[in-house]
Scaffold this motif. Structure first.
Motif, PDB file in Angstrom:
ATOM      1  N   ILE A 290       1.053  -1.122   0.099  1.00 17.61           N
ATOM      2  CA  ILE A 290      -0.103  -0.170  -0.051  1.00 17.61           C
ATOM      3  C   ILE A 290       0.932   1.246   0.041  1.00 17.61           C
ATOM      4  O   ILE A 290       0.633   2.216  -0.646  1.00 17.61           O
ATOM      5  CB  ILE A 290      -0.874   0.170   1.247  1.00 17.61           C
ATOM      6  N   ILE A 291       2.042   1.216   0.945  1.00 16.33           N
ATOM      7  CA  ILE A 291       2.723   2.482   0.850  1.00 16.33           C
ATOM      8  C   ILE A 291       3.451   2.525  -0.234  1.00 16.33           C
ATOM      9  O   ILE A 291       3.713   3.748  -0.947  1.00 16.33           O
ATOM     10  CB  ILE A 291       3.736   2.302   2.063  1.00 16.33           C
ATOM     11  N   ASN A 292       4.044   1.402  -1.056  1.00 16.18           N
ATOM     12  CA  ASN A 292       4.855   1.173  -2.100  1.00 16.18           C
ATOM     13  C   ASN A 292       4.284   0.584  -3.372  1.00 16.18           C
ATOM     14  O   ASN A 292       4.695  -0.641  -3.498  1.00 16.18           O
ATOM     15  CB  ASN A 292       6.542   0.847  -2.044  1.00 16.18           C
ATOM     16  N   PRO A 293       3.077   0.750  -3.987  1.00 18.39           N
ATOM     17  CA  PRO A 293       2.510   0.080  -4.948  1.00 18.39           C
ATOM     18  C   PRO A 293       3.369  -0.499  -6.099  1.00 18.39           C
ATOM     19  O   PRO A 293       3.227  -1.394  -6.943  1.00 18.39           O
ATOM     20  CB  PRO A 293       1.517   0.874  -5.415  1.00 18.39           C
ATOM     21  N   HIS A 294       4.511   0.333  -6.180  1.00 17.15           N
ATOM     22  CA  HIS A 294       5.509   0.045  -7.373  1.00 17.15           C
ATOM     23  C   HIS A 294       6.449  -0.800  -7.146  1.00 17.15           C
ATOM     24  O   HIS A 294       6.940  -1.561  -7.997  1.00 17.15           O
ATOM     25  CB  HIS A 294       6.031   1.345  -7.804  1.00 17.15           C
ATOM     26  N   TRP A 295       6.583  -1.437  -5.764  1.00 16.70           N
ATOM     27  CA  TRP A 295       7.618  -2.427  -5.496  1.00 16.70           C
ATOM     28  C   TRP A 295       7.008  -3.832  -6.175  1.00 16.70           C
ATOM     29  O   TRP A 295       5.944  -4.102  -6.101  1.00 16.70           O
ATOM     30  CB  TRP A 295       7.698  -2.613  -4.017  1.00 16.70           C
ATOM     31  N   ASP A 296       8.125  -4.381  -6.572  1.00 11.12           N
ATOM     32  CA  ASP A 296       7.700  -5.855  -7.095  1.00 11.12           C
ATOM     33  C   ASP A 296       7.870  -6.715  -5.830  1.00 11.12           C
ATOM     34  O   ASP A 296       8.203  -6.711  -4.856  1.00 11.12           O
ATOM     35  CB  ASP A 296       8.767  -6.368  -8.207  1.00 11.12           C
ATOM     36  N   ASP A 297       7.605  -8.141  -6.322  1.00  9.47           N
ATOM     37  CA  ASP A 297       7.154  -9.204  -5.329  1.00  9.47           C
ATOM     38  C   ASP A 297       8.586  -9.349  -4.295  1.00  9.47           C
ATOM     39  O   ASP A 297       8.428  -9.748  -3.280  1.00  9.47           O
ATOM     40  CB  ASP A 297       6.802 -10.331  -5.839  1.00  9.47           C
ATOM     41  N   GLU A 298       9.762  -9.356  -5.162  1.00 16.60           N
ATOM     42  CA  GLU A 298      10.830  -9.617  -4.467  1.00 16.60           C
ATOM     43  C   GLU A 298      11.208  -8.580  -3.484  1.00 16.60           C
ATOM     44  O   GLU A 298      11.876  -8.907  -2.423  1.00 16.60           O
ATOM     45  CB  GLU A 298      12.145  -9.843  -5.558  1.00 16.60           C
ATOM     46  N   LYS A 299      11.153  -7.608  -3.768  1.00 15.53           N
ATOM     47  CA  LYS A 299      11.355  -6.063  -2.668  1.00 15.53           C
ATOM     48  C   LYS A 299      10.471  -6.451  -1.677  1.00 15.53           C
ATOM     49  O   LYS A 299      10.983  -6.223  -0.559  1.00 15.53           O
ATOM     50  CB  LYS A 299      10.867  -4.920  -3.804  1.00 15.53           C
ATOM     51  N   LEU A 300       9.213  -6.677  -1.838  1.00 15.06           N
ATOM     52  CA  LEU A 300       8.255  -6.782  -0.770  1.00 15.06           C
ATOM     53  C   LEU A 300       8.458  -7.898   0.120  1.00 15.06           C
ATOM     54  O   LEU A 300       8.393  -7.833   1.096  1.00 15.06           O
ATOM     55  CB  LEU A 300       6.754  -6.909  -1.367  1.00 15.06           C
ATOM     56  N   TYR A 301       8.923  -8.986  -0.451  1.00 19.68           N
ATOM     57  CA  TYR A 301       9.276 -10.244   0.250  1.00 19.68           C
ATOM     58  C   TYR A 301      10.521 -10.076   1.229  1.00 19.68           C
ATOM     59  O   TYR A 301      10.518 -10.166   2.539  1.00 19.68           O
ATOM     60  CB  TYR A 301       9.735 -11.397  -0.513  1.00 19.68           C
ATOM     61  N   GLN A 302      11.692  -9.376   0.550  1.00 18.60           N
ATOM     62  CA  GLN A 302      12.828  -9.071   1.332  1.00 18.60           C
ATOM     63  C   GLN A 302      12.671  -7.865   2.522  1.00 18.60           C
ATOM     64  O   GLN A 302      13.139  -8.229   3.706  1.00 18.60           O
ATOM     65  CB  GLN A 302      14.041  -8.404   0.340  1.00 18.60           C
ATOM     66  N   GLU A 303      11.839  -6.907   2.253  1.00 14.13           N
ATOM     67  CA  GLU A 303      11.519  -5.833   3.298  1.00 14.13           C
ATOM     68  C   GLU A 303      10.675  -6.378   4.525  1.00 14.13           C
ATOM     69  O   GLU A 303      10.948  -6.402   5.605  1.00 14.13           O
ATOM     70  CB  GLU A 303      10.695  -4.823   2.680  1.00 14.13           C
ATOM     71  N   ALA A 304       9.736  -7.274   4.076  1.00 11.25           N
ATOM     72  CA  ALA A 304       8.663  -7.965   4.752  1.00 11.25           C
ATOM     73  C   ALA A 304       9.688  -8.998   6.009  1.00 11.25           C
ATOM     74  O   ALA A 304       9.253  -8.887   7.248  1.00 11.25           O
ATOM     75  CB  ALA A 304       7.510  -8.662   4.364  1.00 11.25           C
ATOM     76  N   ARG A 305      10.445  -9.596   5.073  1.00 10.75           N
ATOM     77  CA  ARG A 305      11.427 -10.819   5.901  1.00 10.75           C
ATOM     78  C   ARG A 305      11.980 -10.153   6.979  1.00 10.75           C
ATOM     79  O   ARG A 305      12.463 -10.706   7.956  1.00 10.75           O
ATOM     80  CB  ARG A 305      12.179 -11.471   4.861  1.00 10.75           C
ATOM     81  N   ARG A 306      12.790  -8.883   6.419  1.00 12.11           N
ATOM     82  CA  ARG A 306      13.722  -8.121   7.505  1.00 12.11           C
ATOM     83  C   ARG A 306      12.923  -7.808   8.694  1.00 12.11           C
ATOM     84  O   ARG A 306      13.297  -7.905  10.055  1.00 12.11           O
ATOM     85  CB  ARG A 306      14.114  -7.069   6.893  1.00 12.11           C
ATOM     86  N   ILE A 307      11.696  -7.228   8.627  1.00 16.80           N
ATOM     87  CA  ILE A 307      10.727  -6.765   9.536  1.00 16.80           C
ATOM     88  C   ILE A 307      10.432  -7.628  10.568  1.00 16.80           C
ATOM     89  O   ILE A 307      10.422  -7.645  11.884  1.00 16.80           O
ATOM     90  CB  ILE A 307       9.842  -5.741   8.983  1.00 16.80           C
ATOM     91  N   ASN A 308      10.125  -8.700   9.822  1.00 18.43           N
ATOM     92  CA  ASN A 308       9.395  -9.804  10.641  1.00 18.43           C
ATOM     93  C   ASN A 308      10.436 -10.768  11.621  1.00 18.43           C
ATOM     94  O   ASN A 308      10.271 -11.009  12.709  1.00 18.43           O
ATOM     95  CB  ASN A 308       8.802 -11.084   9.619  1.00 18.43           C
ATOM     96  N   ILE A 309      11.591 -10.919  11.059  1.00 16.17           N
ATOM     97  CA  ILE A 309      12.679 -11.227  11.698  1.00 16.17           C
ATOM     98  C   ILE A 309      13.103 -10.325  12.917  1.00 16.17           C
ATOM     99  O   ILE A 309      13.296 -10.854  13.933  1.00 16.17           O
ATOM    100  CB  ILE A 309      13.899 -11.438  10.842  1.00 16.17           C
ATOM    101  N   ALA A 310      12.994  -9.179  12.465  1.00 16.85           N
ATOM    102  CA  ALA A 310      13.499  -7.912  13.685  1.00 16.85           C
ATOM    103  C   ALA A 310      12.385  -8.140  14.948  1.00 16.85           C
ATOM    104  O   ALA A 310      12.718  -8.416  16.023  1.00 16.85           O
ATOM    105  CB  ALA A 310      13.392  -6.794  13.240  1.00 16.85           C
ATOM    106  N   GLN A 311      11.237  -8.407  14.475  1.00 18.21           N
ATOM    107  CA  GLN A 311      10.007  -8.393  15.513  1.00 18.21           C
ATOM    108  C   GLN A 311      10.296  -9.820  16.135  1.00 18.21           C
ATOM    109  O   GLN A 311       9.830  -9.895  17.491  1.00 18.21           O
ATOM    110  CB  GLN A 311       8.694  -8.405  14.911  1.00 18.21           C
ATOM    111  N   ALA A 312      10.629 -10.909  15.647  1.00 17.28           N
ATOM    112  CA  ALA A 312      10.534 -12.228  16.288  1.00 17.28           C
ATOM    113  C   ALA A 312      11.891 -12.072  17.335  1.00 17.28           C
ATOM    114  O   ALA A 312      12.003 -12.703  18.193  1.00 17.28           O
ATOM    115  CB  ALA A 312      10.776 -13.031  15.124  1.00 17.28           C
ATOM    116  N   GLN A 313      12.795 -11.522  16.931  1.00 17.46           N
ATOM    117  CA  GLN A 313      14.058 -11.412  17.702  1.00 17.46           C
ATOM    118  C   GLN A 313      13.716 -10.439  18.914  1.00 17.46           C
ATOM    119  O   GLN A 313      14.355 -10.778  20.166  1.00 17.46           O
ATOM    120  CB  GLN A 313      15.344 -10.605  16.943  1.00 17.46           C
ATOM    121  N   TYR A 314      12.862  -9.508  18.771  1.00 14.79           N
ATOM    122  CA  TYR A 314      12.643  -8.610  19.865  1.00 14.79           C
ATOM    123  C   TYR A 314      11.760  -9.293  21.010  1.00 14.79           C
ATOM    124  O   TYR A 314      11.832  -9.417  22.007  1.00 14.79           O
ATOM    125  CB  TYR A 314      11.664  -7.379  19.444  1.00 14.79           C
ATOM    126  N   ILE A 315      10.709  -9.972  20.206  1.00 13.67           N
ATOM    127  CA  ILE A 315       9.663 -11.054  21.246  1.00 13.67           C
ATOM    128  C   ILE A 315      10.607 -12.074  21.962  1.00 13.67           C
ATOM    129  O   ILE A 315      10.445 -12.237  23.268  1.00 13.67           O
ATOM    130  CB  ILE A 315       8.687 -11.499  20.486  1.00 13.67           C
TER     131      ILE A 315
END
Length: 385
Positions: free
Chosen positions: A66-91
């Protein structure tokens, strides 16, 4: 986004593969779930965690798109992965491990830093996994496993109970709504006490094939003892000397570390005090202050988690690395709660704010109502101007 399989009863679930690849089942079942770890089908707890993390990854992808509708699937995947990992580490380090290690968190310097404060990557620190960690110290959790599992309908609050012994490598109920019930039950059921006792479901029925009419299974405690011997793990007295400079000559010398009853039992079982398996004695130790493991397990765990944190240049708190989060982003990651993730990824609508602790007047049950972190200024950075 990660691939999922969807149906009305289960919602999005991991993709499936033929049953013979990852689990064994009755003939009527044709497939089981494929995740990043082939053990996900091993028991309902593991599959539940894999499922909500997968769903959360895809939820982040949707927000980013929604924030970046021009991003392709790979970009979305990598950014989401980075954030998801960070949250798992924090928890893990912020909410779970303090309950396990107590004061060791501060001693090893692995407690989550306050605010937007950064930590520093240590390129000289080896982040690989120690044999002691994988063979015995990380097995402290075996004593926490309950035999009886609650299935609670998140909508009606109706409760049923199942036995773990009937669900090893049997994930097929997840197609029919079991995921939400197990997830809710996990937030309510209390863990077993950390001690020398394991539930019968893992001590006498581990991996029992119910559909083959097997009456017994493996013994997880015996497996852990044999694993240590196969790996050449030294005796318990070695680690007392290595970690704490405590020299043991007789069984009586163990009474400072272990309850008298445990010392008496070990003396009956082992001919020499220097024959005692570290797994056996480590489970019996008095707890470290503020935690629920003993000093030996605690020392191994603390050192390992220190290496995992400071030996990883991608750790979410580290500054001045490729991909380091900004102070604003770091603050938003530290707003993460497991309760919020479960509310986003399950049908749960009532959950205590600290899911690792039981519901109480001080730990009220409701889904967090504050806007999700992508609506905060901290994560607007992702938008390309």
């Amino acid at each position: 986004m990660l691939d999922v399989e969807y149906n009305r009863k289960s919602g999005p679930m991991p993709p499936t593969v033929p049953v013979e690849e990852l689990c064994i089942s009755p003939p009527r079942e044709k497939s089981c779930y494929k995740t990043g770890d082939p053990r996900a089908n091993q028991n309902p707890f593991l599959l539940t965690v894999h499922t909500y993390l997968l769903r959360h990854h895809n939820f982040i992808c949707q927000e980013l798109s929604i924030i970046n509708p021009h991003w392709d699937d790979e970009k979305l995947y990598q950014e989401a992965r980075r954030i998801n990992i960070a949250q798992a580490q924090y928890i893990t380090y912020g909410h779970y491990l303090p309950n396990v290690l107590g004061e060791i968190m501060q001693k090893e310097g692995i407690a989550i830093q306050p605010g937007a404060q950064n930590t520093k990557y240590d390129p000289e620190l080896d982040a690989s996994i120690a044999d002691e960690y994988t063979t015995f110290a990380a097995r402290y959790g075996h004593t926490l496993i309950p035999g009886r599992i609650s299935e609670i309908d998140p909508k009606s609050e109706e409760r049923d109970e199942i036995w773990l012994r009937d669900y090893f490598y049997t994930p097929f109920g997840f197609r029919y709504g079991q995921f939400d019930k197990i997830a809710k039950g996990m937030t309510v059921d209390r863990k077993m006490k950390h001690d020398v006792f394991l539930s019968d479901d893992v001590r006498n029925y581990l991996y029992r094939r119910l559909y083959l009419n097997q009456t017994t299974g493996l013994d997880l405690a015996a497996t852990s003892i044999v694993r240590g011997r196969d790996h050449g793990i030294p005796a318990y007295t070695y680690y007392l000397n290595y970690l704490f400079n405590i020299t043991v000559y007789t069984f009586n010398d163990l009474r400072k570390m272990l309850p008298p009853k445990s010392v008496d039992l070990l003396e009956e079982l082992y001919e020499s005090v220097h024959d005692i398996d570290t797994y056996s004695a480590g489970l019996a130790e008095y707890y470290v202050p503020g935690g629920f493991v003993g000093p030996t397990f605690g020392a191994i765990l603390g050192q390992q988690y220190k290496r995992v944190k400071f030996g990883d240049r991608y750790w979410f708190e580290h500054g001045h690395q490729a991909g380091s989060f900004t102070p604003e982003q770091l603050l938003e990651i530290k707003r993460t709660t497991l309760a919020r993730i479960l509310c986003e990824t399950t049908r749960i609508r009532k959950i205590q704010m600290q899911p690792f602790r039981p519901p109480s007047a001080e730990n009220e049950q409701h889904c967090p109502v504050y806007p999700y972190y992508f609506q905060f200024l901290g994560f607007q950075y992702i938008k390309d101007e």
